[in-house]
Motif scaffolding. Structure first.
Motif, PDB file in Angstrom:
ATOM      1  N   THR A 146       0.846  -1.191   0.000  1.00 17.25           N
ATOM      2  CA  THR A 146       0.000   0.000   0.000  1.00 17.25           C
ATOM      3  C   THR A 146       0.881   1.240   0.000  1.00 17.25           C
ATOM      4  O   THR A 146       1.988   1.226   0.540  1.00 17.25           O
ATOM      5  CB  THR A 146      -0.925   0.026   1.232  1.00 17.25           C
ATOM      6  N   SER A 147       0.373   2.284  -0.585  1.00 21.23           N
ATOM      7  CA  SER A 147       1.138   3.522  -0.698  1.00 21.23           C
ATOM      8  C   SER A 147       1.105   4.301   0.608  1.00 21.23           C
ATOM      9  O   SER A 147       0.030   4.579   1.157  1.00 21.23           O
ATOM     10  CB  SER A 147       0.572   4.383  -1.831  1.00 21.23           C
ATOM     11  N   LYS A 148       2.298   4.625   1.133  1.00 18.05           N
ATOM     12  CA  LYS A 148       2.445   5.449   2.332  1.00 18.05           C
ATOM     13  C   LYS A 148       3.443   6.547   2.020  1.00 18.05           C
ATOM     14  O   LYS A 148       4.659   6.319   2.001  1.00 18.05           O
ATOM     15  CB  LYS A 148       2.951   4.618   3.519  1.00 18.05           C
ATOM     16  N   GLY A 149       2.950   7.751   1.761  1.00 16.34           N
ATOM     17  CA  GLY A 149       3.835   8.832   1.355  1.00 16.34           C
ATOM     18  C   GLY A 149       4.421   8.522  -0.012  1.00 16.34           C
ATOM     19  O   GLY A 149       3.703   8.236  -0.977  1.00 16.34           O
ATOM     20  N   ASN A 150       5.746   8.522  -0.098  1.00 17.35           N
ATOM     21  CA  ASN A 150       6.399   8.214  -1.384  1.00 17.35           C
ATOM     22  C   ASN A 150       6.932   6.782  -1.411  1.00 17.35           C
ATOM     23  O   ASN A 150       7.747   6.436  -2.263  1.00 17.35           O
ATOM     24  CB  ASN A 150       7.529   9.207  -1.667  1.00 17.35           C
ATOM     25  N   ALA A 151       6.477   5.937  -0.474  1.00 17.73           N
ATOM     26  CA  ALA A 151       6.922   4.544  -0.415  1.00 17.73           C
ATOM     27  C   ALA A 151       5.723   3.608  -0.522  1.00 17.73           C
ATOM     28  O   ALA A 151       4.567   4.010  -0.352  1.00 17.73           O
ATOM     29  CB  ALA A 151       7.679   4.290   0.888  1.00 17.73           C
ATOM     30  N   PHE A 152       6.021   2.337  -0.803  1.00 13.21           N
ATOM     31  CA  PHE A 152       5.016   1.285  -0.832  1.00 13.21           C
ATOM     32  C   PHE A 152       5.367   0.291   0.269  1.00 13.21           C
ATOM     33  O   PHE A 152       6.501  -0.211   0.318  1.00 13.21           O
ATOM     34  CB  PHE A 152       4.995   0.618  -2.212  1.00 13.21           C
ATOM     35  N   VAL A 153       4.384   0.004   1.148  1.00 14.96           N
ATOM     36  CA  VAL A 153       4.696  -0.653   2.420  1.00 14.96           C
ATOM     37  C   VAL A 153       3.750  -1.828   2.676  1.00 14.96           C
ATOM     38  O   VAL A 153       2.566  -1.784   2.353  1.00 14.96           O
ATOM     39  CB  VAL A 153       4.581   0.355   3.586  1.00 14.96           C
ATOM     40  N   VAL A 154       4.305  -2.887   3.301  1.00 16.05           N
ATOM     41  CA  VAL A 154       3.526  -3.968   3.912  1.00 16.05           C
ATOM     42  C   VAL A 154       4.027  -4.120   5.343  1.00 16.05           C
ATOM     43  O   VAL A 154       5.232  -4.261   5.578  1.00 16.05           O
ATOM     44  CB  VAL A 154       3.702  -5.308   3.164  1.00 16.05           C
ATOM     45  N   HIS A 155       3.094  -4.059   6.295  1.00 17.36           N
ATOM     46  CA  HIS A 155       3.470  -4.211   7.701  1.00 17.36           C
ATOM     47  C   HIS A 155       3.644  -5.692   8.003  1.00 17.36           C
ATOM     48  O   HIS A 155       2.697  -6.470   7.939  1.00 17.36           O
ATOM     49  CB  HIS A 155       2.395  -3.604   8.598  1.00 17.36           C
ATOM     50  N   GLY A 156       4.865  -6.092   8.363  1.00 15.26           N
ATOM     51  CA  GLY A 156       5.163  -7.500   8.604  1.00 15.26           C
ATOM     52  C   GLY A 156       4.905  -7.956  10.016  1.00 15.26           C
ATOM     53  O   GLY A 156       4.864  -9.160  10.286  1.00 15.26           O
ATOM     54  N   GLY A 157       4.725  -7.033  10.950  1.00 16.79           N
ATOM     55  CA  GLY A 157       4.449  -7.410  12.329  1.00 16.79           C
ATOM     56  C   GLY A 157       5.093  -6.468  13.321  1.00 16.79           C
ATOM     57  O   GLY A 157       6.065  -5.778  13.008  1.00 16.79           O
ATOM     58  N   SER A 158       4.550  -6.459  14.536  1.00 13.93           N
ATOM     59  CA  SER A 158       5.103  -5.672  15.646  1.00 13.93           C
ATOM     60  C   SER A 158       4.896  -6.459  16.929  1.00 13.93           C
ATOM     61  O   SER A 158       3.766  -6.831  17.247  1.00 13.93           O
ATOM     62  CB  SER A 158       4.422  -4.308  15.759  1.00 13.93           C
ATOM     63  N   GLU A 159       5.963  -6.724  17.642  1.00 16.48           N
ATOM     64  CA  GLU A 159       5.867  -7.465  18.899  1.00 16.48           C
ATOM     65  C   GLU A 159       6.887  -6.950  19.899  1.00 16.48           C
ATOM     66  O   GLU A 159       7.990  -6.545  19.525  1.00 16.48           O
ATOM     67  CB  GLU A 159       6.119  -8.965  18.678  1.00 16.48           C
TER      68      GLU A 159
ATOM     69  N   LEU B  35       6.298  -1.512  -9.215  1.00 16.75           N
ATOM     70  CA  LEU B  35       6.090  -2.729  -8.430  1.00 16.75           C
ATOM     71  C   LEU B  35       4.849  -2.637  -7.541  1.00 16.75           C
ATOM     72  O   LEU B  35       4.728  -3.376  -6.562  1.00 16.75           O
ATOM     73  CB  LEU B  35       7.320  -3.000  -7.550  1.00 16.75           C
ATOM     74  N   LYS B  36       3.935  -1.757  -7.893  1.00 19.03           N
ATOM     75  CA  LYS B  36       2.777  -1.547  -7.025  1.00 19.03           C
ATOM     76  C   LYS B  36       1.865  -2.776  -6.949  1.00 19.03           C
ATOM     77  O   LYS B  36       1.076  -2.926  -6.010  1.00 19.03           O
ATOM     78  CB  LYS B  36       1.978  -0.338  -7.489  1.00 19.03           C
ATOM     79  N   ASP B  37       1.945  -3.681  -7.943  1.00 21.35           N
ATOM     80  CA  ASP B  37       1.114  -4.884  -7.935  1.00 21.35           C
ATOM     81  C   ASP B  37       1.818  -6.091  -7.330  1.00 21.35           C
ATOM     82  O   ASP B  37       1.274  -7.195  -7.339  1.00 21.35           O
ATOM     83  CB  ASP B  37       0.674  -5.227  -9.367  1.00 21.35           C
ATOM     84  N   VAL B  38       3.012  -5.911  -6.810  1.00 23.82           N
ATOM     85  CA  VAL B  38       3.749  -7.022  -6.204  1.00 23.82           C
ATOM     86  C   VAL B  38       3.068  -7.441  -4.898  1.00 23.82           C
ATOM     87  O   VAL B  38       2.561  -6.609  -4.140  1.00 23.82           O
ATOM     88  CB  VAL B  38       5.214  -6.612  -5.943  1.00 23.82           C
ATOM     89  N   VAL B  39       3.074  -8.763  -4.614  1.00 21.44           N
ATOM     90  CA  VAL B  39       2.502  -9.281  -3.370  1.00 21.44           C
ATOM     91  C   VAL B  39       3.587 -10.008  -2.580  1.00 21.44           C
ATOM     92  O   VAL B  39       4.600 -10.456  -3.135  1.00 21.44           O
ATOM     93  CB  VAL B  39       1.322 -10.240  -3.639  1.00 21.44           C
ATOM     94  N   VAL B  40       3.354 -10.113  -1.250  1.00 17.63           N
ATOM     95  CA  VAL B  40       4.294 -10.772  -0.346  1.00 17.63           C
ATOM     96  C   VAL B  40       3.718 -12.119   0.068  1.00 17.63           C
ATOM     97  O   VAL B  40       2.549 -12.217   0.458  1.00 17.63           O
ATOM     98  CB  VAL B  40       4.562  -9.917   0.906  1.00 17.63           C
ATOM     99  N   GLU B  41       4.559 -13.153   0.017  1.00 21.37           N
ATOM    100  CA  GLU B  41       4.170 -14.489   0.454  1.00 21.37           C
ATOM    101  C   GLU B  41       5.247 -15.050   1.376  1.00 21.37           C
ATOM    102  O   GLU B  41       6.431 -14.766   1.189  1.00 21.37           O
ATOM    103  CB  GLU B  41       3.977 -15.420  -0.750  1.00 21.37           C
ATOM    104  N   GLY B  42       4.821 -15.864   2.341  1.00 16.14           N
ATOM    105  CA  GLY B  42       5.787 -16.483   3.245  1.00 16.14           C
ATOM    106  C   GLY B  42       5.412 -16.312   4.699  1.00 16.14           C
ATOM    107  O   GLY B  42       4.280 -15.953   5.037  1.00 16.14           O
ATOM    108  N   LYS B  43       6.370 -16.562   5.586  1.00 15.61           N
ATOM    109  CA  LYS B  43       6.131 -16.501   7.026  1.00 15.61           C
ATOM    110  C   LYS B  43       7.340 -15.926   7.748  1.00 15.61           C
ATOM    111  O   LYS B  43       8.466 -16.041   7.271  1.00 15.61           O
ATOM    112  CB  LYS B  43       5.850 -17.898   7.601  1.00 15.61           C
ATOM    113  N   THR B  44       7.082 -15.327   8.893  1.00 19.28           N
ATOM    114  CA  THR B  44       8.150 -14.979   9.828  1.00 19.28           C
ATOM    115  C   THR B  44       7.764 -15.515  11.202  1.00 19.28           C
ATOM    116  O   THR B  44       6.583 -15.627  11.530  1.00 19.28           O
ATOM    117  CB  THR B  44       8.384 -13.457   9.927  1.00 19.28           C
ATOM    118  N   ILE B  45       8.761 -15.860  12.003  1.00 19.04           N
ATOM    119  CA  ILE B  45       8.530 -16.393  13.348  1.00 19.04           C
ATOM    120  C   ILE B  45       9.160 -15.443  14.359  1.00 19.04           C
ATOM    121  O   ILE B  45      10.310 -15.040  14.207  1.00 19.04           O
ATOM    122  CB  ILE B  45       9.136 -17.795  13.510  1.00 19.04           C
ATOM    123  N   TRP B  46       8.401 -15.107  15.392  1.00 19.66           N
ATOM    124  CA  TRP B  46       8.874 -14.216  16.453  1.00 19.66           C
ATOM    125  C   TRP B  46       8.860 -14.999  17.758  1.00 19.66           C
ATOM    126  O   TRP B  46       7.857 -15.615  18.099  1.00 19.66           O
ATOM    127  CB  TRP B  46       7.968 -12.997  16.576  1.00 19.66           C
TER     128      TRP B  46
END
Length: 527
Positions: free
Chosen positions: A33-46, A199-210
């Motif tokens: 998603t567009s945030k200012g002049n960047a394109f961002v996906v929030h991966g997590g916060s813990e 790259l605005k149509d790029v999607v993220v796939e996968g997992k992260t472990i915290w």
């Protein structure tokens, strides 16, 4: 029951469709998603606690070892890749029609919340940008089109930035497996960022472990496991007291006391389910959806039944009147509405909860519950006022005394709750970046303590005993109770007869001026 089945069914369906797994953060085709002049996906916060290491690199924390990918002891970490399996790698995917060119880098940016100012910048004090602009590039502080970041002075080696780019005709780009060691306690954030509009149509796939040193529970939730363990023990102690009294005086049990028994039983199940929910979550890293839904449902039913009982007692049900009359349907409708609103709110808050963040969108679900709670409070105190006035006019002193204590307990609970709501609003408004995550568990825990304390007071006031029936509804008292007591006070005093008065006049002052029935005079003597 049909409404309950529908809600549970919808929640299970949503959980299956979203496939959200607690501290295992799953990215199933998430778009930037567009945030200012960047394109961002929030991966997590813990919130993550640190593990202290000795000179040999082994953990010296008393909380236990954290997750280890090889034989060497390491502190706790979040891992961007669970294994070498391509299905579990962090992969960026684009469509074939946009694959005929190479691209700039897509970055994974991990940082502690105190280092947030190290991400992005501005030229000449202007608007802050995440991606390097032409003006900043002219100043020589960054490369145009790249993410702006600099090393933290307080936390060496942070933020950590990893990048990957698409080559010509490539449909996927994959980050290499790696682990990020956490040696400093804090609220950590992970973002996937790129600066290429192509790259605005790029999607993220996968997992992260915290992972924390004590397990997979996020830092904000970790203390709640022990809390619900203590609350389970507290409900067991209360249950032992109540059920022992219930068994001793079962012949004297009132309908109200049966309702209190239901609330205690629901509370025991709710606390136990929450404890097992967090314990399994902490052990496996995957939140058990079924256990969470059952804990939420038992809690919503308990809160609904508790409010309905307090409202009915305030109206005098089971004590000075046998039924609620025409108000029964309205009371049940209010209870059903509250249950639905509470169930939806708790499902949104808990089922599929990943990050240590409370979304602003959840405010939409909080408002209905808050409005219904306010309506409950207003109706309860309005009914209590009328009931107290009539009890005082009829001089039912035993019932009046217990109702006064009940009113005082409710008043204290409401005042404390209002004060805590003000504190909660202050806490959330001043903690924009969740820097106080270590204390956030106190907020939900407080409401459990308040409701349990009020339940204990109610159990003490209405505990089964050999004198329980003195507080029960009686036909003679109800006939007088339902009359207009104002008219009773101004009508001429009837002459007492031998049938109405069981003791001779010389034994005490006459009470005929108050129009008391023989049952009420007998109750006065017990006082």
């Amino acid at each position: 029951m049909s409404v309950l089945r529908s809600i549970v069914g919808i929640a299970l369906l949503l959980a299956i469709l979203t496939s959200i797994e607690a501290s295992v953060h799953d990215y199933a085709g998430i778009k930037f998603t567009s945030k200012g002049n960047a394109f961002v996906v929030h991966g997590g916060s813990e919130g993550i606690y640190s593990s202290h290491l000795n000179n040999n690199g082994s953990s010296i924390t008393a909380n236990g070892d954290s997750f280890i990918r090889n034989s060497l002891p390491k502190p706790q970490f979040l891992t961007l890749i669970l294994s070498e399996n391509s299905l579990e790698k962090i992969t960026f995917r684009r469509s074939r029609e946009f694959a005929n060119f190479s691209t700039g880098s897509i970055h994974a940016v991990a940082f502690e919340v105190d280092d947030r100012e190290t991400i992005g910048g501005s030229a000449y004090g202007g608007q802050r940008a995440v991606c390097c602009t032409g003006d900043l590039a002219k100043l020589g502080v960054c490369t145009q089109g790249e993410i702006i970041h600099r090393q933290s002075t307080n936390n060496p080696g942070w933020p950590q930035v990893f990048g990957v780019s698409f080559r010509v005709d490539e449909l996927t780009a994959t980050l290499q497996p790696r682990s990020i060691q956490i040696t400093r306690t804090g609220m950590y954030n992970l973002y996937f960022i790129h600066c290429d509009p192509g790259l605005k149509d790029v999607v993220v796939e996968g997992k992260t472990i915290w992972k924390n040193p004590t397990g997979y529970l996020p830092g904000r939730m970790a203390p709640l496991m022990n809390f619900y363990g203590f609350m389970s023990l507290a409900f067991v102690i209360l249950g032992i007291f109540w059920f022992s009294q219930y068994a001793r005086f079962w012949r004297e049990v009132l309908p109200l006391q049966n309702c209190i028994t239901i609330v205690i039983t629901l509370g025991m199940f709710e606390m136990a389910l929450w404890y097992f929910d967090y314990a399994e979550f902490n052990e496996s890293g995957v939140r058990p959806t079924g256990t969470t839904i059952w804990a939420v449902t038992f809690g919503s039913v308990k809160r609904t039944v508790s409010r309905l009982i307090i409202l009915m007692v305030s109206m005098g049900y089971g004590v000075v009147r046998p039924t609620l009359g025409g108000l029964t349907s309205k009371v049940l409708m209010l209870g059903a509405t509250f249950f639905v609103a509470s169930e939806v709110l708790e499902l949104v808050e808990n089922v599929g909860a990943i990050s240590d963040l409370s979304g602003k969108a959840r405010l939409f679900f909080v408002l209905p519950v808050a409005i219904l709670d306010a309506f409950f409070v207003l109706w309860i105190f309005t009914s209590l006022s009328a009931t107290l006035n009539k009890l005082q006019a009829r001089r039912m002193m035993a019932k009046l005394d217990i109702y006064r204590k009940f009113t005082n307990a409710l008043a204290v609970a409401v005042i404390v709750s209002v004060g805590w709501i003000c504190y909660e609003l202050y806490f959330k408004s001043t903690d924009v970046y969740n820097e106080q995550w270590k204390n956030a568990w106190i907020i939900p825990a407080f409401w459990q303590v308040v409701s349990f304390s009020l339940l204990c007071i109610i159990c003490a006031l209405w505990a089964p005993s050999q004198n329980s029936m003195r507080y029960a509804y009686s036909e003679e008292a109800s006939e007088e109770f339902d009359k207009d007591y104002t008219f009773t006070l101004i009508k001429p005093s009837p002459q007492p007869s031998s049938e109405d008065v069981r003791s001779p006049p010389a034994a005490g002052p006459a009470h005929g001026g108050n129009g008391l029935s023989s049952g009420e005079l007998e109750e006065d003597k017990t006082e």
